[in-house]
Design a protein around this motif. Structure first.
Motif, mmCIF file in Angstrom:
data_model
loop_
_atom_site.group_PDB
_atom_site.id
_atom_site.type_symbol
_atom_site.label_atom_id
_atom_site.label_comp_id
_atom_site.label_asym_id
_atom_site.label_seq_id
_atom_site.Cartn_x
_atom_site.Cartn_y
_atom_site.Cartn_z
ATOM 1 N N GLU A 241 0.831 -1.201 0.000
ATOM 2 C CA GLU A 241 0.000 0.000 0.000
ATOM 3 C C GLU A 241 0.874 1.263 0.000
ATOM 4 O O GLU A 241 0.589 2.228 -0.724
ATOM 5 N N LYS A 242 1.955 1.255 0.773
ATOM 6 C CA LYS A 242 2.860 2.401 0.794
ATOM 7 C C LYS A 242 3.562 2.569 -0.547
ATOM 8 O O LYS A 242 3.795 3.695 -0.996
ATOM 9 N N VAL A 243 3.904 1.454 -1.173
ATOM 10 C CA VAL A 243 4.544 1.530 -2.490
ATOM 11 C C VAL A 243 3.600 2.193 -3.493
ATOM 12 O O VAL A 243 4.019 3.039 -4.296
ATOM 13 N N ASN A 244 2.313 1.822 -3.437
ATOM 14 C CA ASN A 244 1.331 2.437 -4.338
ATOM 15 C C ASN A 244 1.197 3.931 -4.068
ATOM 16 O O ASN A 244 1.073 4.738 -5.001
ATOM 17 N N HIS A 245 1.244 4.315 -2.790
ATOM 18 C CA HIS A 245 1.173 5.739 -2.440
ATOM 19 C C HIS A 245 2.367 6.493 -3.026
ATOM 20 O O HIS A 245 2.234 7.619 -3.527
ATOM 21 N N ILE A 246 3.565 5.862 -2.937
ATOM 22 C CA ILE A 246 4.775 6.518 -3.459
ATOM 23 C C ILE A 246 4.664 6.702 -4.969
ATOM 24 O O ILE A 246 5.006 7.766 -5.524
ATOM 25 N N VAL A 247 4.164 5.668 -5.662
ATOM 26 C CA VAL A 247 4.027 5.752 -7.131
ATOM 27 C C VAL A 247 3.026 6.830 -7.508
ATOM 28 O O VAL A 247 3.266 7.648 -8.417
ATOM 29 N N GLU A 248 1.900 6.875 -6.796
ATOM 30 C CA GLU A 248 0.874 7.876 -7.101
ATOM 31 C C GLU A 248 1.376 9.283 -6.810
ATOM 32 O O GLU A 248 1.145 10.230 -7.579
ATOM 33 N N ALA A 249 2.124 9.425 -5.665
ATOM 34 C CA ALA A 249 2.654 10.745 -5.321
ATOM 35 C C ALA A 249 3.726 11.179 -6.316
ATOM 36 O O ALA A 249 3.855 12.371 -6.627
ATOM 37 N N GLY A 250 4.501 10.222 -6.841
ATOM 38 C CA GLY A 250 5.521 10.564 -7.837
ATOM 39 C C GLY A 250 4.914 11.089 -9.127
ATOM 40 O O GLY A 250 5.521 11.933 -9.801
ATOM 41 N N ARG A 251 3.743 10.586 -9.482
ATOM 42 C CA ARG A 251 3.096 11.055 -10.710
ATOM 43 C C ARG A 251 2.500 12.452 -10.549
ATOM 44 O O ARG A 251 2.524 13.256 -11.487
ATOM 45 N N THR A 252 1.987 12.727 -9.344
ATOM 46 C CA THR A 252 1.279 14.002 -9.140
ATOM 47 C C THR A 252 2.066 14.955 -8.238
ATOM 48 O O THR A 252 1.476 15.837 -7.595
ATOM 49 N N SER A 253 3.346 14.784 -8.132
ATOM 50 C CA SER A 253 4.152 15.608 -7.220
ATOM 51 C C SER A 253 4.244 17.039 -7.718
ATOM 52 O O SER A 253 4.264 17.319 -8.924
#
Length: 501
Positions: A241-253
């Motif tokens: 779940e944290k990995v998914n959060h990191i990926v999503e945050a990287g796209r919308t940073s």
């Protein structure tokens, strides 16, 4: 007038000198200080009476240790009894010595008047300067070699018998560990500020400093997040779940782009921080091992790190064992104590032992009672560790159980076991553990002896085999005939095999 003699301890042996006109020397001390360096003038004051060289280096080291500890060695006693004249009716005998302690021992044991002040130090300085010339057959080179050898032996013996030699490693380790904690926290803050310029959302997702540095090293440029990097991040975090959060945050940073050279420097710094964190874990394990060897009862009672901080603050395990429980309780809170005494306020209830888990478990109103009880048990554990020949953690575990029972009694009113019953059980178990240790050590010694005897037997030739070889020697001709017969058999067997094929 007292007849003055001077005892001089040298690395090569004991020397006894007779001094003339000590009273005049004491009166004209300023002139004597300048004339000490002149050997011809100095020999008019000092005359050699006797010299007793040491038999070997071991005997010299024994005498040096005895003098440093203020003990009268048998060699020195025999030397003085044989060469120092006894006081008579005509005059007294005064012996000049270099140290007050050895002078007191000689006065008590041999009933000799000793002096270590006045003109004696200046005469000692002159004897030390011209010693090789005053003793026949002793060169300055041999004298310096003897002094160097005895100095090395004496220093090694002091280090060997130093009670602080083990806990010194603990003191240094806990100091480095505390410094590493400060440095790693400072460096991690720098990484967060440095990399937060590019990927600010990562700080909220990953809070641990060590893990954050690892993740930054893996991600690099946030736009290059792919499946391979996600797999590496998952291996570090262990949470999909944290990995998914990191990926999503990287796209919308909302972070800004970072140049390649800046990113390279950030990742290099992250590597250094992760290496420091790994070294900290290694050092923590090392400290745990050292505490188990040096202070197992204290470590079992209060933990390795808190126990090591107590030893470090006290200066050594011996110093901590000498402290009363009331001092152990407030050790580390000296500033607050003196401030309270100055202002006549409330004195502190705890110092370094506040970091113990027992103080954290207690309620705020009961922390003082728990800290006082815990300090008592720490004092017992420390003295056992310091003065036991074979320290074990058995008593420390019982003391820890006592503190836990005391916490239950304060919270719930559950009555704990009596101290005398617990201590009796702990002493019995500790004695059993000590006996088991001695038995295992004795078995190890027996195994070593058997192994040495076995290797010695294997190295020596068997007498029966040697006798048989002597009784039935074989000639070179017989050996050659046997070799020819074996060769013919091989050739015939090979020919049969070829025909069959």
């Amino acid at each position: 007038m007292a007849d003055t003699y001077i005892l001089f301890e040298h690395a090569s042996g004991y020397a006894l000198f007779h001094a003339n006109g000590v009273e005049e020397i004491a009166m004209n001390l300023a002139q004597v200080e300048g004339n000490i360096t002149d050997f011809s003038k100095f020999t008019g004051i000092i005359r050699l009476v006797a010299f007793a060289p040491f038999k070997d280096g071991i005997r010299a080291l024994e005498n040096a240790n005895a003098i440093s500890e203020g003990i009268l060695h048998d060699d020195l006693q025999l030397f003085l009894e044989a060469n120092l004249p006894k006081p008579g009716k005509k005059g007294k005998v005064l012996l000049g010595v270099s140290d007050q302690k050895i002078g007191g021992v000689l006065s008590e044991s041999l009933q000799i008047s000793c002096q270590h002040s006045g003109a004696i130090p200046e005469l000692m300085r002159g004897i030390r300067l011209h010693f090789a010339k005053l003793i026949k057959g002793l060169s300055s080179e041999a004298s310096s070699k003897a002094q160097l050898g005895l100095g090395h032996s004496y220093s090694r013996a002091k280090v060997k018998f130093n009670v602080n030699r083990v806990d010194n490693m603990i003191i240094q380790s806990i100091a480095i560990l505390d410094q590493l904690d400060k440095d790693i926290n400072t460096f991690a803050m720098r990484i967060r500020e440095w990399y937060g310029y590019h990927f600010p959302e990562l700080v909220r997702i990953v809070s641990d400093n060590y893990v954050y540095a690892q993740i930054v090293n893996i991600i690099g440029e946030r736009k290059t997040l792919d499946e391979e990097k996600c797999a590496a991040i998952l291996e570090v975090l262990g949470d999909q779940e944290k990995v998914n959060h990191i990926v999503e945050a990287g796209r919308t940073s909302i972070g800004a782009d970072i140049p390649e050279i800046d990113l390279h420097n950030v990742q290099t710094f992250c590597t250094r921080v992760t290496n420091l964190a790994q070294y900290r874990l290694m050092l923590q394990n090392y400290l745990k091992t050292k505490m188990q060897q040096c202070a197992p009862n204290l470590a079992a009672l209060i933990g390795e790190q808190v126990g090591a901080r107590l030893i470090s603050h006290a200066g050594s395990l011996t110093n901590l064992a000498k402290f009363p429980a009331s001092t152990v309780q407030i050790l580390g809170a000296e500033k607050a104590l003196f401030r309270a005494l100055k202002t006549r306020g409330n004195t502190p209830k705890y110092g370094l032992i506040y970091h113990s888990s027992f103080i954290g478990k207690a309620k705020s109103k009961d922390k003082g009672r728990v800290s006082r009880y815990l300090a008592n048990k720490c004092s017992i554990a420390t003295r056992l560790d310091c003065f036991s020949e074979i320290p074990t953690s058995v008593v420390g575990e019982h003391l820890r159980k006592q503190v836990e029972d005391r916490l239950k009694y304060i919270e719930n009113g559950e009555a704990p076991r009596k101290n005398i019953d617990v201590m009796k059980e702990a002493v019995d178990e500790a004695e059993a553990a000590r006996q088991a240790y001695l038995d295992s050590a004795a078995k190890g010694e027996k195994r070593k002896k058997k192994k040495k005897a076995k290797t010695a037997d294997e190295d020596e030739p068997m007498p029966e085999a040697a006798a048989a070889a002597e009784e039935a020697p074989e000639d070179d001709g017989e050996l050659e005939e046997k070799k020819k017969k074996k060769k013919k058999k091989r050739e015939s067997a090979a020919g049969v095999a070829i025909e069959a094929y």
